[in-house]
Enzyme design. Structure first.
Site, PDB file in Angstrom:
ATOM      1  N   ASP A  17       0.835  -1.201   0.000  1.00 39.57           N
ATOM      2  CA  ASP A  17       0.000   0.000   0.000  1.00 39.57           C
ATOM      3  C   ASP A  17       0.876   1.260   0.000  1.00 39.57           C
ATOM      4  OD1 ASP A  17      -1.921   1.967   0.577  1.00 39.57           O
ATOM      5  OD2 ASP A  17      -2.988   0.680   1.989  1.00 39.57           O
ATOM      6  N   HIS A  19      -0.358   4.582  -0.109  1.00 42.45           N
ATOM      7  CA  HIS A  19      -1.069   5.810   0.281  1.00 42.45           C
ATOM      8  C   HIS A  19      -0.310   6.498   1.424  1.00 42.45           C
ATOM      9  CE1 HIS A  19      -4.263   3.611  -1.893  1.00 42.45           C
ATOM     10  NE2 HIS A  19      -4.638   4.833  -2.253  1.00 42.45           N
TER      11      HIS A  19
END
Ligand code: B12
Length: 147
Positions: A17, A19
């Site tokens: 991930d 983000h």
């Protein structure tokens, strides 16, 4: 408070991930709320969280997952902590933990069953989360447990 007396937490975004924005906000807020924050950034493996927690003698690991693969990436972290000798560490998890708009109570139940102490929605109040963490650390490790 002298830095060495602060409660220490390890922070990061688990798995593949990338983000990055929420992670920076969490770092800032928890720092302002009096924690020593060890921020591993994005794309962090379970063992990287645990290595950092052992090296820094942290009382808690805060895991973020935003991209929908939270269940896969977060499963097994408590067991891995137990294997590596930090069975008591506090585990918090938050973000968009499952794909789409799932019922939060069901998501919370799932992640607590995996061994997470608290489970946070993306719109949670971060000051409240920090207050809970101070309290959880005191309850689990005793008053003045910051290293
Ligand atoms: C910007 C963005 C991107 C950028 C990221 C750039 C970067 N490096 O940061 C790019 C374009 C790269 C991207 C890619 C992808 N994205 Co994206 N992205 C977003 C978007 C629009 C904003 C994210 C953001 O910055 N939010 C602002 C921050 C402040 O909020 P936050 O991240 O939620 O963090 C807060 C809370 O969650 C909470 N929190 C988080 N963790 C924790 C932990 C604890 C302990 C606590 C207390 C609180 C807490 O506190 C944080 C601070 O306030 C969101 C939609 C949205 N509105 O959220 C989608 C979103 C997260 N992305 C999504 C998806 C699916 C993807 C991709 C898989 C798309 C694709 N098919 O390629 C990829 C994944 C890439 C990867 N490997 O990670 C989905 C996730 C769906 C889900 N979980 O069900 C979302 C929700 C969009 C959507 N509605 O579908 N994305």
């Amino acid at each position: 408070m002298a830095d060495e007396k602060k409660e220490t937490i390890v922070l990061g975004v688990v798995g593949a991930d990338c983000h990055a924005v929420g992670n920076k906000i969490l770092e800032r807020v928890f720092d302002e709320q009096g924690f020593k924050v060890v921020n591993l950034g994005v794309m962090v493996s379970q063992d990287e969280f645990i290595d950092a927690a052992i090296e820094t003698n942290a009382q808690a690991i805060l895991v973020s997952s935003l991209y929908g693969q939270g269940e896969l990436d977060c499963e097994g972290l408590r067991e891995r902590c137990i294997e590596r000798g930090i069975e008591d560490i506090i585990l918090y998890v938050g973000g968009n933990l499952v794909i789409g708009k799932a019922d939060y109570d069901e998501t919370e139940r799932k992640f607590k069953a995996m061994g997470y102490d608290r489970v946070f929605r993306p719109d949670c109040d971060l000051i409240e989360a920090a207050n809970s963490l101070h309290q959880d650390i005191r309850e689990r490790f005793g008053e003045g447990s910051g290293k």
